[in-house]
Design a protein around this motif. Sequence first.
Motif, PDB file in Angstrom:
ATOM      1  N   LYS A  47       0.822  -1.416  -0.108  1.00  0.00           N
ATOM      2  CA  LYS A  47      -0.035  -0.428  -0.046  1.00  0.00           C
ATOM      3  C   LYS A  47       0.841   1.225  -0.027  1.00  0.00           C
ATOM      4  O   LYS A  47       0.451   2.144  -0.286  1.00  0.00           O
ATOM      5  CB  LYS A  47      -0.741  -0.501   1.035  1.00  0.00           C
ATOM      6  CG  LYS A  47      -2.413  -1.255   1.391  1.00  0.00           C
ATOM      7  CD  LYS A  47      -3.217  -0.996   2.215  1.00  0.00           C
ATOM      8  CE  LYS A  47      -2.881  -1.638   3.028  1.00  0.00           C
ATOM      9  NZ  LYS A  47      -2.981  -2.647   3.996  1.00  0.00           N
ATOM     10  N   TYR A  68      -4.338   6.672   7.589  1.00  0.00           N
ATOM     11  CA  TYR A  68      -4.286   6.133   6.336  1.00  0.00           C
ATOM     12  C   TYR A  68      -2.993   6.744   5.361  1.00  0.00           C
ATOM     13  O   TYR A  68      -1.847   6.426   5.918  1.00  0.00           O
ATOM     14  CB  TYR A  68      -5.348   8.142   6.442  1.00  0.00           C
ATOM     15  CG  TYR A  68      -4.585   9.091   6.407  1.00  0.00           C
ATOM     16  CD1 TYR A  68      -3.629   9.833   5.332  1.00  0.00           C
ATOM     17  CD2 TYR A  68      -4.059   9.392   7.582  1.00  0.00           C
ATOM     18  CE1 TYR A  68      -3.055  11.031   5.943  1.00  0.00           C
ATOM     19  CE2 TYR A  68      -3.508  10.842   8.072  1.00  0.00           C
ATOM     20  CZ  TYR A  68      -2.899  11.240   6.790  1.00  0.00           C
ATOM     21  OH  TYR A  68      -2.042  12.304   7.608  1.00  0.00           O
ATOM     22  N   TYR A  69      -3.281   6.450   4.271  1.00  0.00           N
ATOM     23  CA  TYR A  69      -1.964   6.296   3.576  1.00  0.00           C
ATOM     24  C   TYR A  69      -2.283   7.596   1.889  1.00  0.00           C
ATOM     25  O   TYR A  69      -3.237   7.125   1.361  1.00  0.00           O
ATOM     26  CB  TYR A  69      -2.127   5.376   2.219  1.00  0.00           C
ATOM     27  CG  TYR A  69      -1.512   4.172   3.250  1.00  0.00           C
ATOM     28  CD1 TYR A  69      -0.500   3.806   3.296  1.00  0.00           C
ATOM     29  CD2 TYR A  69      -3.044   3.595   3.772  1.00  0.00           C
ATOM     30  CE1 TYR A  69       0.104   2.552   4.116  1.00  0.00           C
ATOM     31  CE2 TYR A  69      -2.814   1.738   4.400  1.00  0.00           C
ATOM     32  CZ  TYR A  69      -1.695   1.281   4.781  1.00  0.00           C
ATOM     33  OH  TYR A  69      -0.897   0.560   5.193  1.00  0.00           O
ATOM     34  N   PRO A  70      -1.335   8.437   2.522  1.00  0.00           N
ATOM     35  CA  PRO A  70      -1.546  10.979   2.120  1.00  0.00           C
ATOM     36  C   PRO A  70      -0.596   9.942   0.497  1.00  0.00           C
ATOM     37  O   PRO A  70      -1.605  10.442  -0.832  1.00  0.00           O
ATOM     38  CB  PRO A  70      -0.534  11.194   2.147  1.00  0.00           C
ATOM     39  CG  PRO A  70      -0.089  10.023   3.359  1.00  0.00           C
ATOM     40  CD  PRO A  70      -0.431   9.106   3.896  1.00  0.00           C
ATOM     41  N   GLU A  71      -0.188   8.573   0.088  1.00  0.00           N
ATOM     42  CA  GLU A  71      -0.231   8.451  -1.107  1.00  0.00           C
ATOM     43  C   GLU A  71       0.786   6.862  -1.188  1.00  0.00           C
ATOM     44  O   GLU A  71       0.410   6.117  -0.386  1.00  0.00           O
ATOM     45  CB  GLU A  71       1.765   9.326  -1.866  1.00  0.00           C
ATOM     46  CG  GLU A  71       2.016  10.130  -1.890  1.00  0.00           C
ATOM     47  CD  GLU A  71       1.038  11.199  -2.601  1.00  0.00           C
ATOM     48  OE1 GLU A  71       0.586  10.326  -3.677  1.00  0.00           O
ATOM     49  OE2 GLU A  71       0.256  12.363  -2.306  1.00  0.00           O
ATOM     50  N   VAL A  72      -0.276   6.879  -2.166  1.00  0.00           N
ATOM     51  CA  VAL A  72      -0.657   4.997  -2.513  1.00  0.00           C
ATOM     52  C   VAL A  72       0.167   5.053  -3.997  1.00  0.00           C
ATOM     53  O   VAL A  72      -0.030   5.236  -4.771  1.00  0.00           O
ATOM     54  CB  VAL A  72      -1.807   4.839  -2.147  1.00  0.00           C
ATOM     55  CG1 VAL A  72      -2.704   4.845  -0.956  1.00  0.00           C
ATOM     56  CG2 VAL A  72      -2.840   5.145  -3.677  1.00  0.00           C
ATOM     57  N   SER A  73       0.174   3.044  -3.542  1.00  0.00           N
ATOM     58  CA  SER A  73       1.417   2.452  -5.138  1.00  0.00           C
ATOM     59  C   SER A  73      -0.404   2.026  -5.884  1.00  0.00           C
ATOM     60  O   SER A  73      -1.694   2.558  -5.312  1.00  0.00           O
ATOM     61  CB  SER A  73       0.865   0.604  -4.195  1.00  0.00           C
ATOM     62  OG  SER A  73      -0.294  -0.084  -3.911  1.00  0.00           O
ATOM     63  N   GLU A  74       0.117   1.895  -7.042  1.00  0.00           N
ATOM     64  CA  GLU A  74      -1.368   1.500  -7.991  1.00  0.00           C
ATOM     65  C   GLU A  74      -1.960   1.112  -7.248  1.00  0.00           C
ATOM     66  O   GLU A  74      -3.592   0.890  -7.693  1.00  0.00           O
ATOM     67  CB  GLU A  74      -0.644   0.711  -9.381  1.00  0.00           C
ATOM     68  CG  GLU A  74      -1.782   1.230 -10.161  1.00  0.00           C
ATOM     69  CD  GLU A  74      -2.089   2.777 -10.956  1.00  0.00           C
ATOM     70  OE1 GLU A  74      -2.681   2.518 -11.142  1.00  0.00           O
ATOM     71  OE2 GLU A  74      -1.703   3.488 -10.509  1.00  0.00           O
ATOM     72  N   LYS A  77      -4.783   2.512  -5.120  1.00  0.00           N
ATOM     73  CA  LYS A  77      -5.125   3.990  -5.176  1.00  0.00           C
ATOM     74  C   LYS A  77      -6.690   4.426  -4.693  1.00  0.00           C
ATOM     75  O   LYS A  77      -7.598   4.706  -4.719  1.00  0.00           O
ATOM     76  CB  LYS A  77      -5.238   4.296  -6.866  1.00  0.00           C
ATOM     77  CG  LYS A  77      -6.051   3.489  -7.640  1.00  0.00           C
ATOM     78  CD  LYS A  77      -5.963   3.354  -9.140  1.00  0.00           C
ATOM     79  CE  LYS A  77      -6.534   2.500  -9.813  1.00  0.00           C
ATOM     80  NZ  LYS A  77      -6.276   2.861 -11.685  1.00  0.00           N
ATOM     81  N   LYS A  80      -6.785   5.811  -1.278  1.00  0.00           N
ATOM     82  CA  LYS A  80      -6.141   6.811  -0.975  1.00  0.00           C
ATOM     83  C   LYS A  80      -6.396   8.017  -0.222  1.00  0.00           C
ATOM     84  O   LYS A  80      -8.070   7.929  -0.879  1.00  0.00           O
ATOM     85  CB  LYS A  80      -5.288   7.711  -2.488  1.00  0.00           C
ATOM     86  CG  LYS A  80      -4.796   8.836  -2.429  1.00  0.00           C
ATOM     87  CD  LYS A  80      -3.845   9.182  -3.581  1.00  0.00           C
ATOM     88  CE  LYS A  80      -3.193  10.286  -3.612  1.00  0.00           C
ATOM     89  NZ  LYS A  80      -2.463  11.087  -4.462  1.00  0.00           N
ATOM     90  N   GLY A  81      -5.854   8.642   0.933  1.00  0.00           N
ATOM     91  CA  GLY A  81      -6.298   9.252   1.956  1.00  0.00           C
ATOM     92  C   GLY A  81      -7.720   8.602   2.790  1.00  0.00           C
ATOM     93  O   GLY A  81      -8.190   9.850   3.504  1.00  0.00           O
ATOM     94  N   TYR A  82      -7.531   7.981   2.198  1.00  0.00           N
ATOM     95  CA  TYR A  82      -8.867   7.087   3.083  1.00  0.00           C
ATOM     96  C   TYR A  82      -8.811   7.133   4.495  1.00  0.00           C
ATOM     97  O   TYR A  82      -7.280   6.852   4.813  1.00  0.00           O
ATOM     98  CB  TYR A  82      -9.618   6.093   2.500  1.00  0.00           C
ATOM     99  CG  TYR A  82     -10.533   6.335   1.819  1.00  0.00           C
ATOM    100  CD1 TYR A  82     -12.139   5.473   1.796  1.00  0.00           C
ATOM    101  CD2 TYR A  82     -10.560   7.356   0.294  1.00  0.00           C
ATOM    102  CE1 TYR A  82     -12.622   5.588   0.338  1.00  0.00           C
ATOM    103  CE2 TYR A  82     -11.331   7.876  -0.115  1.00  0.00           C
ATOM    104  CZ  TYR A  82     -12.459   6.966  -0.233  1.00  0.00           C
ATOM    105  OH  TYR A  82     -13.330   7.106  -0.965  1.00  0.00           O
TER     106      TYR A  82
END
Length: 93
Positions: A47, A68-74, A77, A80-82
């Motif tokens: 992630k 949360y993940y401010p930047e995520v892998s493909e 996606k 992202k931000g959740y």
Amino acid sequence: MKAIWNNRVIAESENTVIIENNHYFPPESINKDFFKSSDTHTACAWKGEASYYSIQVDGKENKDAAWYYPEVSELAKSIKGYVAFWRGVEVVK
């Protein structure tokens, strides 16, 4: 879905995304009054790097109880931000 801690609804959404048995809430669905940014970060191999919030409700704090993940892998996606929860935060319908 609702996220509840210390008898207060801290997030509510009909559009959560479930990954690895965790409900990820859209960022606009959290009650930002209860969330405080944390310096904690962890890494997930697929992630990306997670950031954390501590939750503060009625004078009580639950440290790093949301992430949360401010930047995520493909592959991740869709989240992202959740925001997802643990450490005693109850997620219910």
